[in-house]
Design an enzyme around this catalytic site. Sequence first.
Site, PDB file in Angstrom:
ATOM      1  N   LEU A 149       0.871  -1.163   0.000  1.00  0.00           N
ATOM      2  CA  LEU A 149       0.000   0.000   0.000  1.00  0.00           C
ATOM      3  C   LEU A 149       0.914   1.221   0.000  1.00  0.00           C
ATOM      4  O   LEU A 149       1.939   1.225   0.693  1.00  0.00           O
ATOM      5  CB  LEU A 149      -0.897   0.026   1.243  1.00  0.00           C
ATOM      6  CG  LEU A 149      -1.977  -1.063   1.350  1.00  0.00           C
ATOM      7  CD1 LEU A 149      -2.765  -0.891   2.649  1.00  0.00           C
ATOM      8  CD2 LEU A 149      -2.911  -1.040   0.164  1.00  0.00           C
ATOM      9  N   ASP A 150       0.558   2.241  -0.771  1.00  0.00           N
ATOM     10  CA  ASP A 150       1.373   3.445  -0.813  1.00  0.00           C
ATOM     11  C   ASP A 150       1.535   4.034   0.585  1.00  0.00           C
ATOM     12  O   ASP A 150       0.727   3.784   1.481  1.00  0.00           O
ATOM     13  CB  ASP A 150       0.736   4.495  -1.721  1.00  0.00           C
ATOM     14  CG  ASP A 150       0.662   4.035  -3.161  1.00  0.00           C
ATOM     15  OD1 ASP A 150       1.390   3.086  -3.510  1.00  0.00           O
ATOM     16  OD2 ASP A 150      -0.128   4.607  -3.926  1.00  0.00           O
ATOM     17  N   LYS A 151       2.549   4.850   0.750  1.00  0.00           N
ATOM     18  CA  LYS A 151       2.841   5.451   2.046  1.00  0.00           C
ATOM     19  C   LYS A 151       1.648   6.198   2.618  1.00  0.00           C
ATOM     20  O   LYS A 151       1.386   6.153   3.831  1.00  0.00           O
ATOM     21  CB  LYS A 151       4.043   6.396   1.921  1.00  0.00           C
ATOM     22  CG  LYS A 151       4.512   6.994   3.241  1.00  0.00           C
ATOM     23  CD  LYS A 151       5.727   7.895   3.013  1.00  0.00           C
ATOM     24  CE  LYS A 151       6.174   8.546   4.319  1.00  0.00           C
ATOM     25  NZ  LYS A 151       7.333   9.449   4.111  1.00  0.00           N
TER      26      LYS A 151
END
Length: 242
Positions: free
Chosen positions: A104-106
């Site tokens: 998952l993106d930051k």
Amino acid sequence: MKVRLDKMLSHLGYGSRKEVKQLLKKKEILVNGVSVKNSGQLIDTEKDQVLLNGDALVYEKYVYYMLHKPKGVISATEDAKHRTVLDLISQQDVRPDLFPVGRLDKDTTGLLLLTNDGALAHELLSPKKKVPKCYLALVEGIVTEEDVALFSQGFEIDGNERVQPSELVIETKDNHQKRTTVSLTIVEGKFHQVKRMFAAVGKKVLTLHRESMGGLILDKELHPGDYRRLTKAELEILKKQA
């Protein structure tokens, strides 16, 4: 299941096998009440009792955790600059072979599975399996029925990369602020896929949250940064997808 004592201790977080050998020289380890120094001794994980300085050690071949990933944490096992999802796992639960299933993106929140079961992770991430992943998003711009139809057909995003058909549902519209809340279910995991899909139709994702993966739904009792073990029923749901 039988496993070497040094492997068992290493998987439980007591260091590398080399470090475990030093541990065996210094610490008192009892196997069924008998002191042991041989790192290669086989342990029956279902029958033998292993004590380290009086504390019972329980070995599990595979572990599965549901994590509510918060913003600002990266989906990696280690990073020199940023906090990782493994930093959220307590010392008693973390293992050197633990890793996040996918990324998952930051700035993306929500459901993330952590495990050391490489075979299951591979199956869940395989494009051939088409494991559904549902996201909730706040989008800058008004999502239209034309967008819904396009997403359902599959289309090309930047770089002439084609995405498979997905299910886009418009939840609410704010015509004043020109924002839309949507749910989107995709069966792939391309780099920044959801953000790139909306960018391709002239819209920007402001917030993104993963609600489910392969039938596994994020526990609403888990606050951002919290985690728990999967239940037996939840694990069965995932294995049916694999």
